[in-house]
Design a protein around this motif. Structure first.
Motif, PDB file in Angstrom:
ATOM      1  N   UNK A   1       0.847  -1.175   0.000  1.00  0.00           N
ATOM      2  CA  UNK A   1       0.000   0.000   0.000  1.00  0.00           C
ATOM      3  C   UNK A   1       0.897   1.244   0.000  1.00  0.00           C
ATOM      4  N   UNK A   2       0.674   2.165  -0.920  1.00  0.00           N
ATOM      5  CA  UNK A   2       1.519   3.368  -0.937  1.00  0.00           C
ATOM      6  C   UNK A   2       1.185   4.320   0.206  1.00  0.00           C
ATOM      7  N   UNK A   3       2.188   5.047   0.613  1.00  0.00           N
ATOM      8  CA  UNK A   3       2.046   6.121   1.590  1.00  0.00           C
ATOM      9  C   UNK A   3       2.413   7.413   0.878  1.00  0.00           C
ATOM     10  N   UNK A   4       1.975   8.526   1.441  1.00  0.00           N
ATOM     11  CA  UNK A   4       2.227   9.827   0.843  1.00  0.00           C
ATOM     12  C   UNK A   4       2.855  10.774   1.853  1.00  0.00           C
ATOM     13  N   UNK A   5       3.825  11.518   1.389  1.00  0.00           N
ATOM     14  CA  UNK A   5       4.359  12.668   2.120  1.00  0.00           C
ATOM     15  C   UNK A   5       3.561  13.852   1.595  1.00  0.00           C
ATOM     16  N   UNK A   6       3.067  14.707   2.495  1.00  0.00           N
ATOM     17  CA  UNK A   6       2.288  15.856   2.038  1.00  0.00           C
ATOM     18  C   UNK A   6       2.761  17.131   2.725  1.00  0.00           C
ATOM     19  N   UNK A   7       2.534  18.245   2.046  1.00  0.00           N
ATOM     20  CA  UNK A   7       2.868  19.567   2.563  1.00  0.00           C
ATOM     21  C   UNK A   7       1.596  20.401   2.589  1.00  0.00           C
ATOM     22  N   UNK A   8       1.308  21.014   3.746  1.00  0.00           N
ATOM     23  CA  UNK A   8       0.133  21.862   3.892  1.00  0.00           C
ATOM     24  C   UNK A   8       0.557  23.309   4.091  1.00  0.00           C
ATOM     25  N   UNK A   9      -0.163  24.216   3.463  1.00  0.00           N
ATOM     26  CA  UNK A   9       0.034  25.641   3.731  1.00  0.00           C
ATOM     27  C   UNK A   9      -0.912  26.018   4.856  1.00  0.00           C
ATOM     28  N   UNK A  10      -0.364  26.673   5.880  1.00  0.00           N
ATOM     29  CA  UNK A  10      -1.165  27.069   7.033  1.00  0.00           C
ATOM     30  C   UNK A  10      -1.441  28.572   7.004  1.00  0.00           C
TER      31      UNK A  10
ATOM     32  N   UNK B   1       3.556  13.508  -2.364  1.00  0.00           N
ATOM     33  CA  UNK B   1       4.514  12.648  -3.056  1.00  0.00           C
ATOM     34  C   UNK B   1       4.254  11.211  -2.638  1.00  0.00           C
ATOM     35  N   UNK B   2       4.084  10.340  -3.600  1.00  0.00           N
ATOM     36  CA  UNK B   2       3.822   8.931  -3.313  1.00  0.00           C
ATOM     37  C   UNK B   2       5.122   8.200  -3.026  1.00  0.00           C
ATOM     38  N   UNK B   3       5.100   7.403  -1.966  1.00  0.00           N
ATOM     39  CA  UNK B   3       6.240   6.569  -1.596  1.00  0.00           C
ATOM     40  C   UNK B   3       5.754   5.132  -1.441  1.00  0.00           C
ATOM     41  N   UNK B   4       6.675   4.198  -1.503  1.00  0.00           N
ATOM     42  CA  UNK B   4       6.299   2.788  -1.571  1.00  0.00           C
ATOM     43  C   UNK B   4       5.739   2.222  -0.267  1.00  0.00           C
ATOM     44  N   UNK B   5       6.175   2.749   0.879  1.00  0.00           N
ATOM     45  CA  UNK B   5       5.722   2.191   2.154  1.00  0.00           C
ATOM     46  C   UNK B   5       5.893   3.217   3.265  1.00  0.00           C
ATOM     47  N   UNK B   6       5.427   2.851   4.451  1.00  0.00           N
ATOM     48  CA  UNK B   6       5.474   3.779   5.583  1.00  0.00           C
ATOM     49  C   UNK B   6       6.913   4.145   5.953  1.00  0.00           C
TER      50      UNK B   6
ATOM     51  N   UNK C   1       9.566   4.347   4.064  1.00  0.00           N
ATOM     52  CA  UNK C   1      10.090   5.313   3.084  1.00  0.00           C
ATOM     53  C   UNK C   1       9.478   6.687   3.312  1.00  0.00           C
ATOM     54  N   UNK C   2       8.183   6.713   3.595  1.00  0.00           N
ATOM     55  CA  UNK C   2       7.501   7.983   3.845  1.00  0.00           C
ATOM     56  C   UNK C   2       8.050   8.655   5.108  1.00  0.00           C
ATOM     57  N   UNK C   3       8.296   7.873   6.139  1.00  0.00           N
ATOM     58  CA  UNK C   3       8.841   8.424   7.393  1.00  0.00           C
ATOM     59  C   UNK C   3      10.249   8.977   7.193  1.00  0.00           C
ATOM     60  N   UNK C   4      11.063   8.274   6.423  1.00  0.00           N
ATOM     61  CA  UNK C   4      12.418   8.775   6.134  1.00  0.00           C
ATOM     62  C   UNK C   4      12.353  10.080   5.352  1.00  0.00           C
ATOM     63  N   UNK C   5      11.488  10.123   4.345  1.00  0.00           N
ATOM     64  CA  UNK C   5      11.337  11.344   3.549  1.00  0.00           C
ATOM     65  C   UNK C   5      10.827  12.489   4.421  1.00  0.00           C
ATOM     66  N   UNK C   6       9.876  12.203   5.286  1.00  0.00           N
ATOM     67  CA  UNK C   6       9.338  13.228   6.195  1.00  0.00           C
ATOM     68  C   UNK C   6      10.448  13.812   7.065  1.00  0.00           C
ATOM     69  N   UNK C   7      11.308  12.957   7.581  1.00  0.00           N
ATOM     70  CA  UNK C   7      12.412  13.414   8.424  1.00  0.00           C
ATOM     71  C   UNK C   7      13.257  14.451   7.686  1.00  0.00           C
ATOM     72  N   UNK C   8      13.621  14.155   6.436  1.00  0.00           N
ATOM     73  CA  UNK C   8      14.498  15.053   5.688  1.00  0.00           C
ATOM     74  C   UNK C   8      13.776  16.314   5.233  1.00  0.00           C
TER      75      UNK C   8
END
Length: 103
Positions: free
Chosen positions: A1-10, A51-56, A58-65
């Motif tokens: 199941x893909x996971x997504x990194x997302x950016x929100x404007x506040x 941004x679609x990532x392959x798994x949680x 990968x998404x967590x690593x991308x979120x960190x950076x």
């Protein structure tokens, strides 16, 4: 199941970074005040990018950076001026090292 990194404007001009399986549902949670503590006090206005990532993992690593970027850097990523790959560290060289004989 893909996971997504997302950016929100506040509403305060900040950019929130998160991960989710369903970005629309997660945005609805943020908008209703049941999302992250950060977005409860800074009303999320819209999804800037996802941004679609392959798994949680990968998404967590991308979120960190991505969270380490400045707001300007996050906006550049959302606008397509930077790629997600440019934010992440280069993968380690997986080729085995050559054996060096001692002389």
């Amino acid at each position: 199941m893909p996971w997504f990194l997302y950016l929100l404007e506040c509403a305060d001009g900040s950019v929130y970074t998160g991960i989710a399986v369903d970005v629309d549902a997660r945005f609805a949670q943020h908008a209703s005040g049941t999302g992250a503590r950060y977005t409860r006090s800074r009303k999320p206005l819209r999804v800037l990018a996802q941004f679609e990532l392959s798994d949680r993992a990968s998404a967590s690593r991308a979120e960190y950076w991505v969270k380490r970027l400045t707001p300007r850097g996050k906006r550049a990523l959302a606008a397509g001026e930077r790629t997600l790959e440019s934010v992440l560290p280069a993968p380690a060289d997986t080729a085995p090292a050559e054996d060096v004989a001692a002389e």
